[in-house]
Design a protein around this motif. Structure first.
Motif, mmCIF file in Angstrom:
data_model
loop_
_atom_site.group_PDB
_atom_site.id
_atom_site.type_symbol
_atom_site.label_atom_id
_atom_site.label_comp_id
_atom_site.label_asym_id
_atom_site.label_seq_id
_atom_site.Cartn_x
_atom_site.Cartn_y
_atom_site.Cartn_z
ATOM 1 N N ILE B 51 3.869 -2.986 -1.339
ATOM 2 C CA ILE B 51 2.893 -3.445 -0.347
ATOM 3 C C ILE B 51 2.633 -4.934 -0.528
ATOM 4 O O ILE B 51 2.590 -5.710 0.425
ATOM 5 C CB ILE B 51 1.571 -2.644 -0.474
ATOM 6 N N ARG B 52 2.506 -5.334 -1.781
ATOM 7 C CA ARG B 52 2.216 -6.742 -2.076
ATOM 8 C C ARG B 52 3.410 -7.644 -1.738
ATOM 9 O O ARG B 52 3.250 -8.746 -1.236
ATOM 10 C CB ARG B 52 1.859 -6.857 -3.571
ATOM 11 N N LEU B 53 4.620 -7.159 -2.006
ATOM 12 C CA LEU B 53 5.801 -8.017 -1.859
ATOM 13 C C LEU B 53 6.361 -8.072 -0.441
ATOM 14 O O LEU B 53 7.118 -8.974 -0.106
ATOM 15 C CB LEU B 53 6.913 -7.535 -2.794
ATOM 16 N N CYS B 54 6.025 -7.086 0.395
ATOM 17 C CA CYS B 54 6.648 -7.050 1.725
ATOM 18 C C CYS B 54 6.410 -8.373 2.451
ATOM 19 O O CYS B 54 5.258 -8.744 2.711
ATOM 20 C CB CYS B 54 6.077 -5.905 2.558
ATOM 21 N N PRO B 55 7.487 -9.092 2.794
ATOM 22 C CA PRO B 55 7.304 -10.397 3.435
ATOM 23 C C PRO B 55 6.519 -10.314 4.744
ATOM 24 O O PRO B 55 5.804 -11.229 5.102
ATOM 25 C CB PRO B 55 8.739 -10.870 3.703
ATOM 26 N N ARG B 56 6.656 -9.189 5.443
ATOM 27 C CA ARG B 56 5.979 -9.032 6.724
ATOM 28 C C ARG B 56 4.660 -8.273 6.592
ATOM 29 O O ARG B 56 4.007 -8.024 7.594
ATOM 30 C CB ARG B 56 6.913 -8.306 7.707
ATOM 31 N N GLN B 57 4.316 -7.870 5.366
ATOM 32 C CA GLN B 57 3.090 -7.097 5.140
ATOM 33 C C GLN B 57 3.034 -5.914 6.097
ATOM 34 O O GLN B 57 2.041 -5.687 6.791
ATOM 35 C CB GLN B 57 1.859 -8.013 5.292
ATOM 36 N N ILE B 59 3.592 -2.694 5.216
ATOM 37 C CA ILE B 59 3.379 -1.416 4.531
ATOM 38 C C ILE B 59 1.894 -1.233 4.205
ATOM 39 O O ILE B 59 1.243 -2.194 3.797
ATOM 40 C CB ILE B 59 4.199 -1.360 3.219
#
Lengths: 427, 65
Positions: B51-57, B59
């Motif tokens: 969730i933290r790393l998703c570039p598009r946020q 999740i």
């Protein structure tokens, strides 16, 4: 470092491009992160003031809430207090008209028209093509022992890639380079060639230069668009011509703004990432040697180049409701500016943050932003950087700086205008 | 706990699959999908990281009704 470190907050003015042009902005950011991470900067002259965010978590907080912190009132710190009357060319701000200046929900719908061409998988399929272009560019400097790395190498790869995707003929590429410099480098006297010499450097000269670049860009893409309306090709402009959002075809104006954004974003930032990357490697010989001995470290080195150089300096947003950031109340209607070079050296996130370390792990930097407006072209930027440095070091392993770099006078783009290099001709 | 990927936002960066391979799978159409109904307790921290790393946020946890 020339220039004394500021002693008090009232000596810091992030609207002043001078520290950026001199490559000294990191001293200001380090001071702000440690003393005033949410810093109010009054706007000079006719500009609105802004809250300046210099900590990583605060920029993530803002980026994750695109409806609370909107982009459609402008994405740079330069917002006028009193809008000037629209000139000959209408509203040239582009606010609300491009992906980068658009808010949800329309932003996602428009972005989905093109984003399949930018996924990691789509980008990976372009690697052989990008390596071919890179080889051709390096062939062009191989018979000499020195060149301006920006003009002849770093600018040429991203320019060729984005122009190719948009289906522009090679004869038009130099014009795209020139107009990009006028629009994004409007505040730099070097690009104010439409203004009499004695007037260059003034705010009026910057406005004039930006407007001229804008007008020429729109007239060029207007012609390109008309051609494709009649005779569609297999390129991004033709794709936009045939696209609909919510059942409605895009208007000419929408397509022109899209082209404007694609060409600017596609060729300016990666150019600066490559140039600043080479400077950083030259200035960190131990890391450079480690990399050249083992080119398999390149993907991780590219991430560190992105973190360390952060080619996009800032993005601004406007609050639509009262919000607290790090205990500071931001009122509805106030603006916030996110400083990427600062957050990417935030001591709370990156241990030994001022150190350039090509195997830094983890390295979850924000050079491309995060969330709704995450850089669409990030995959291309990463690939172009990797391929360029792989080929460059393979053919010119001793390439080195041959004089100081000249930086762009801008608080928005970490631009490198010129970079003299020398090398042993071969390859 | 359930987790969800916003398909409109996902652009196939694959960070979630790398962070929590037992929970996310990147499909051939470059959209990530959740492959479990309930996230096993052992994977919760990995999903937090995704969730933290998703570039598009893109999740988010599904809030219980």
């Amino acid at each position: 470092m020339p220039g004394a470190l500021p002693l008090t907050l009232d000596q810091i003015d992030l609207f002043d491009p001078t520290p950026f042009e001199m490559g000294e902005a990191h001293a200001l950011f380090t001071y702000l992160r440690n003393n005033k991470p949410v810093f109010w900067n009054e706007g000079p002259e006719n500009l609105v003031g802004t809250w300046n965010l210099t900590k990583f978590e605060d920029v993530v907080f803002v980026s994750r809430q695109p409806e609370t912190f909107i982009s459609s009132t402008g994405i740079t710190q330069m917002k006028l207090r009193m809008p000037e009357p629209e000139g000959l060319f209408g509203d040239t701000s582009g606010n609300g008209k491009m992906l980068i200046t658009m808010d949800p929900p329309r932003h996602v719908r428009l972005r989905r028209l093109v984003n399949k061409g930018f996924t990691p998988r789509a980008v990976a399929a372009m690697e052989a093509h990008i390596r071919e272009i890179t080889t051709e560019i390096l062939d062009g400097i191989a018979d000499r022992r020195s060149c301006d790395f920006v003009l002849e190498v770093s600018s040429q790869l991203p320019l060729a890639v984005i122009c190719g995707m948009m289906g522009l003929e090679k004869k038009d590429w130099p014009l795209m380079f020139e107009l990009t410099n006028k629009v994004l480098g409007a505040g730099d006297p070097e690009y104010q060639t439409d203004v009499p010499e004695e007037q260059r450097g003034s705010r009026e000269a910057a406005n004039m230069t930006g407007a001229m670049g804008f007008m020429q860009m729109f007239s060029f893409f207007g012609q390109q668009l008309q051609k494709r309306r009649v005779d569609p090709e297999n390129d991004l402009i033709s794709l936009l011509c045939g696209s609909e959002v919510d059942g409605e075809a895009l208007t000419d104006e929408e397509i022109l703004w899209f082209c404007f954004l694609l060409i600017l974003a596609g060729n300016e930032t990666t150019r600066n990432g490559i140039s600043a990357g080479l400077i950083t490697l030259c200035q960190n010989p131990a890391e450079r040697e480690r990399l050249q001995k083992d080119l398999s470290l390149m993907p991780s080195a590219v991430e560190e180049i992105l973190r360390y150089t952060s080619p996009v300096t800032h993005m601004a947003r406007e609050a639509t409701r009262d919000v607290e950031i790090r205990g500071q109340l931001i009122r509805a209607g106030e603006r916030v500016t996110m400083w990427y070079p600062s957050v990417n050296r935030d001591e709370d996130i990156f241990p030994d943050s001022q150190r350039f370390d090509i195997t830094r792990t983890p390295n979850d930097h924000l050079a491309f932003g995060i969330g709704e407006h995450f850089c669409l072209g990030a995959g291309f930027a990463r690939l172009e950087l990797r391929v360029m440095f792989e080929e460059l070091f393979r053919r010119f392993p001793d390439i080195d700086m041959d004089g100081p770099a000249e930086r762009l006078r801008s608080t928005f783009i970490g631009g490198i205008k010129h970079l003299p290099v020398r090398y042993t001709p071969k390859g | 706990m359930k987790v969800r990927v916003n398909e409109d936002m996902c652009e196939g960066h694959g960070k979630c699959q790398a962070a929590a391979p037992g929970v996310f799978r990147l499909r051939d159409d470059d959209v990530s999908e959740v492959i479990v109904d309930e996230v096993p307790a052992a994977d919760v921290e990995k999903v937090e990281r995704a969730i933290r790393l998703c570039p598009r946020q893109a999740i988010a946890w599904v809030k219980p009704a």
